[in-house]
Design a protein around this motif. Structure first.
Motif, mmCIF file in Angstrom:
data_model
loop_
_atom_site.group_PDB
_atom_site.id
_atom_site.type_symbol
_atom_site.label_atom_id
_atom_site.label_comp_id
_atom_site.label_asym_id
_atom_site.label_seq_id
_atom_site.Cartn_x
_atom_site.Cartn_y
_atom_site.Cartn_z
ATOM 1 N N ALA A 156 -5.175 -8.710 -13.141
ATOM 2 C CA ALA A 156 -5.469 -7.866 -14.333
ATOM 3 C C ALA A 156 -4.193 -7.463 -14.624
ATOM 4 C CB ALA A 156 -6.465 -6.684 -13.802
ATOM 5 N N SER A 157 -3.175 -7.015 -13.840
ATOM 6 C CA SER A 157 -1.944 -6.579 -14.222
ATOM 7 C C SER A 157 -1.253 -7.661 -15.019
ATOM 8 C CB SER A 157 -1.167 -6.006 -13.232
ATOM 9 O OG SER A 157 -1.954 -5.311 -12.249
ATOM 10 N N LEU A 158 -1.236 -8.634 -14.578
ATOM 11 C CA LEU A 158 -0.336 -9.760 -15.346
ATOM 12 C C LEU A 158 -1.030 -9.919 -16.810
ATOM 13 C CD1 LEU A 158 0.005 -12.506 -12.584
ATOM 14 C CD2 LEU A 158 1.746 -10.866 -13.230
ATOM 15 N N LEU A 159 -2.296 -9.972 -16.671
ATOM 16 C CA LEU A 159 -2.893 -9.855 -18.104
ATOM 17 C C LEU A 159 -2.296 -8.739 -18.914
ATOM 18 C CD1 LEU A 159 -6.433 -11.148 -19.365
ATOM 19 C CD2 LEU A 159 -5.284 -9.128 -20.060
ATOM 20 N N GLU A 160 -2.337 -7.516 -18.495
ATOM 21 C CA GLU A 160 -1.899 -6.645 -19.207
ATOM 22 C C GLU A 160 -0.413 -6.649 -19.486
ATOM 23 O OE1 GLU A 160 -2.992 -2.772 -20.693
ATOM 24 O OE2 GLU A 160 -4.066 -4.474 -20.158
ATOM 25 N N LEU A 161 0.360 -7.224 -18.505
ATOM 26 C CA LEU A 161 1.859 -7.292 -18.905
ATOM 27 C C LEU A 161 1.889 -8.305 -20.345
ATOM 28 C CD1 LEU A 161 4.893 -7.407 -18.267
ATOM 29 C CD2 LEU A 161 4.331 -9.571 -16.864
ATOM 30 N N VAL A 200 -6.012 -2.557 -13.409
ATOM 31 C CA VAL A 200 -4.383 -2.661 -13.802
ATOM 32 C C VAL A 200 -3.904 -1.816 -12.652
ATOM 33 C CG1 VAL A 200 -2.646 -2.217 -15.323
ATOM 34 C CG2 VAL A 200 -4.791 -3.456 -15.886
ATOM 35 N N LEU A 201 -2.779 -2.356 -11.875
ATOM 36 C CA LEU A 201 -2.103 -1.578 -11.047
ATOM 37 C C LEU A 201 -0.931 -0.687 -11.754
ATOM 38 C CD1 LEU A 201 -2.088 -4.287 -8.070
ATOM 39 C CD2 LEU A 201 -3.648 -2.020 -8.296
ATOM 40 N N PRO A 202 -0.973 0.470 -12.048
ATOM 41 C CA PRO A 202 0.046 0.885 -12.803
ATOM 42 C C PRO A 202 1.440 0.977 -12.298
ATOM 43 C CG PRO A 202 -1.778 2.496 -12.678
ATOM 44 C CD PRO A 202 -2.047 1.380 -11.699
ATOM 45 N N GLU A 203 1.773 1.059 -11.139
ATOM 46 C CA GLU A 203 3.081 0.854 -10.534
ATOM 47 C C GLU A 203 3.613 -0.395 -10.562
ATOM 48 O OE1 GLU A 203 3.350 2.726 -6.609
ATOM 49 O OE2 GLU A 203 2.745 4.614 -7.344
ATOM 50 N N LEU A 204 2.672 -1.394 -10.325
ATOM 51 C CA LEU A 204 3.052 -2.955 -10.403
ATOM 52 C C LEU A 204 3.505 -3.157 -11.886
ATOM 53 C CD1 LEU A 204 3.636 -6.013 -9.636
ATOM 54 C CD2 LEU A 204 1.166 -6.055 -9.697
ATOM 55 N N LEU A 205 2.668 -2.988 -13.059
ATOM 56 C CA LEU A 205 2.979 -2.992 -14.442
ATOM 57 C C LEU A 205 4.203 -2.451 -14.652
ATOM 58 C CD1 LEU A 205 2.023 -3.999 -17.038
ATOM 59 C CD2 LEU A 205 0.776 -1.941 -17.345
ATOM 60 N N THR A 206 4.679 -1.157 -14.225
ATOM 61 C CA THR A 206 5.794 -0.576 -14.588
ATOM 62 C C THR A 206 6.932 -1.686 -13.987
ATOM 63 O OG1 THR A 206 4.950 1.654 -14.454
ATOM 64 C CG2 THR A 206 7.236 1.279 -13.926
ATOM 65 N N ARG A 207 6.910 -2.051 -12.615
ATOM 66 C CA ARG A 207 7.921 -2.795 -12.292
ATOM 67 C C ARG A 207 7.863 -4.171 -13.150
ATOM 68 N NH1 ARG A 207 5.365 -0.820 -7.329
ATOM 69 N NH2 ARG A 207 4.387 -2.776 -6.917
ATOM 70 N N GLU A 217 12.851 -17.354 -16.349
ATOM 71 C CA GLU A 217 12.752 -15.885 -16.323
ATOM 72 C C GLU A 217 11.424 -15.441 -15.250
ATOM 73 O OE1 GLU A 217 15.680 -16.903 -19.364
ATOM 74 O OE2 GLU A 217 13.598 -17.425 -18.865
ATOM 75 N N PHE A 218 10.454 -16.067 -15.886
ATOM 76 C CA PHE A 218 8.908 -15.629 -15.531
ATOM 77 C C PHE A 218 8.436 -16.636 -14.667
ATOM 78 C CE2 PHE A 218 10.163 -13.314 -19.393
ATOM 79 C CZ PHE A 218 10.014 -12.190 -18.734
ATOM 80 N N HIS A 219 8.297 -16.533 -13.254
ATOM 81 C CA HIS A 219 7.473 -17.452 -12.570
ATOM 82 C C HIS A 219 7.057 -16.693 -11.149
ATOM 83 C CE1 HIS A 219 11.277 -17.123 -10.076
ATOM 84 N NE2 HIS A 219 11.853 -17.255 -11.315
ATOM 85 N N LEU A 220 6.195 -17.295 -10.360
ATOM 86 C CA LEU A 220 5.845 -16.571 -9.087
ATOM 87 C C LEU A 220 7.071 -16.117 -8.335
ATOM 88 C CD1 LEU A 220 2.565 -18.526 -8.050
ATOM 89 C CD2 LEU A 220 2.739 -16.397 -9.499
ATOM 90 N N GLY A 221 8.040 -16.571 -8.106
ATOM 91 C CA GLY A 221 9.050 -16.332 -7.278
ATOM 92 C C GLY A 221 9.608 -14.959 -7.684
ATOM 93 N N TRP A 222 9.513 -14.723 -9.061
ATOM 94 C CA TRP A 222 9.924 -13.577 -9.725
ATOM 95 C C TRP A 222 9.096 -12.406 -9.176
ATOM 96 C CZ3 TRP A 222 7.243 -11.100 -13.892
ATOM 97 C CH2 TRP A 222 7.876 -9.853 -14.377
ATOM 98 N N LEU A 223 7.694 -12.679 -9.487
ATOM 99 C CA LEU A 223 6.596 -11.812 -9.349
ATOM 100 C C LEU A 223 6.486 -11.420 -7.846
ATOM 101 C CD1 LEU A 223 3.980 -10.430 -10.027
ATOM 102 C CD2 LEU A 223 2.780 -12.540 -9.386
ATOM 103 N N GLU A 224 6.527 -12.223 -6.962
ATOM 104 C CA GLU A 224 6.231 -12.132 -5.345
ATOM 105 C C GLU A 224 6.944 -10.770 -4.713
ATOM 106 O OE1 GLU A 224 7.050 -15.813 -4.013
ATOM 107 O OE2 GLU A 224 4.761 -16.469 -4.395
#
Length: 364
Positions: free
Chosen positions: A264-269, A217-224, A243-250
């Motif tokens: 891993a970060s997406l699963l933790e989200l 898990v990437l803590p900074e990414l998870l926070t964002r 609301e939730f799609h790869l265009g939002w993630l990228e």
């Protein structure tokens, strides 16, 4: 056979296929008689994904896909009837959710692709469809609609249960003794993980969450990710691919991340947003009963348990309800409610002004 046999059809935001459940509702608790699953071909899945964004000639594409879906719905229905050795004449109605491609209750609509008149013609069975828009017309979110059914079959007089459905979007039902039933969407379920796996593994899913488990898990990414305003919004609320799609993630990625770490970060989200919602909105539940495709993601279930260490995390199988059939079963029940002239929504869940009879009826 009683005169209360219904078919429920569900095709959710995971876009994996059509679930059909045939059930007898003559007793207090519904009795499933058969179940079938028809997977979506890759071409259909992609065509449906493409319709989530504005594009060329989308009205024609949507209409043609509705016809294709109705034929798949009819196939799933016939498969379930064949398993139960029942004729169409034994079925009261089909409850068909349709395939959501736009969910915009803030703009006054939710769009599910379907051709219920064709489904009635092909199956020879009355069809009840378009369940969400009456609730939206009454000021609600049109979702989630399954909490009323969860209340009917999984409420306990002395145990605080939360029923958690992890499909493309995750939603929960809070069944606290002595309190009114509540429910809402918590955010992404499998949707982002599936999209990231499709891009990097060429697979529609990360089987058992094994790829996510291989990353960190990437803590900074998870926070964002957790800063999305949806998570802080109070219930009632619902969401979707808007609301939730790869265009939002990228734009939230630095660009140098290991793809497994992003997974891993997406699963933790998913795990964290669900756990946070339960803690904030439901309080200390004794059990979280999980259904939907996410129940088969071993790593996700482990992370949920880690986030809620004092709560029992288990499949709805624990109480004799198949986690793969529960949503389709709910839409069979909603069809029964419609034909009986009974409400199918819970205003405490959707935010509608009052209970409403849901759905449009297409006679056989």
């Amino acid at each position: 056979m009683s005169g209360q046999v219904f078919v429920g059809l569900m095709s959710g935001t995971s876009l994996d296929g059509v679930d059909a459940v045939l059930a007898d509702f003559s007793a207090t608790r519904p009795h499933p008689l058969a179940a079938a699953f028809i997977p979506y071909p890759d071409s259909l899945r992609q065509a449906l994904l493409d319709l989530n964004d504005a594009g060329h000639d989308e009205l024609r594409r949507a209409a043609e896909l509705s016809v294709t879906l109705a034929k798949l719905y009819a196939q799933a229905t016939q498969t379930a009837l064949g398993q139960a050795k029942l004729a169409a004449s034994a079925i009261q109605a089909i409850g068909c959710h349709g395939q959501t491609v736009r969910h915009r209750p803030d703009s006054g609509y939710s769009l599910q692709l379907n051709q219920p008149a064709l489904l009635a013609e092909l199956s020879g069975i009355t069809v009840v469809a378009d369940f969400r828009n009456r609730d939206i017309a009454a000021g609600g979110q049109g979702a989630p609609l399954v909490p009323a059914f969860h209340d009917r079959i999984l409420r306990s007089a002395d145990r605080h249960r939360v029923v958690l459905n992890i499909g493309g979007i995750a939603n929960l039902t809070d069944l606290a003794p002595g309190r009114a039933t509540r429910g809402f969407d918590t955010g992404p379920g499998n949707m982002l993980m599936d999209a990231w796996a499709a891009r990097h593994l060429g697979s529609p899913i990360d089987v058992n969450g094994a790829w996510a488990a291989s990353g960190q898990v990437l803590p900074e990414l998870l926070t964002r990710l957790l800063q999305h305003p949806f998570f802080a919004r109070p219930a009632p609320k619902s969401c979707g691919r808007e609301e939730f799609h790869l265009g939002w993630l990228e734009p939230l990625l630095d660009g140098g991340e290991d793809p497994a770490d992003v997974q891993a970060s997406l699963l933790e989200l998913t795990a964290r947003s669900i756990a946070d919602a339960i803690k904030r909105e439901c309080g200390p539940a004794q059990e979280v009963l999980v259904c939907g495709g996410g129940v088969h993601n071993k790593q996700l279930m482990l992370r949920l348990q880690a986030q809620l260490p004092t709560t029992r995390i288990a499949s709805t199988d624990l109480y004799g309800v198949s986690p793969d059939d529960l949503e389709a079963l709910a839409f069979a029940w909603l069809a029964q409610q419609t034909l009986a002239g009974q409400p199918g929504n819970l205003p405490e869940v959707t935010g509608a002004r009052e209970p409403r009879i849901l759905g449009a009826i297409y006679p056989a």
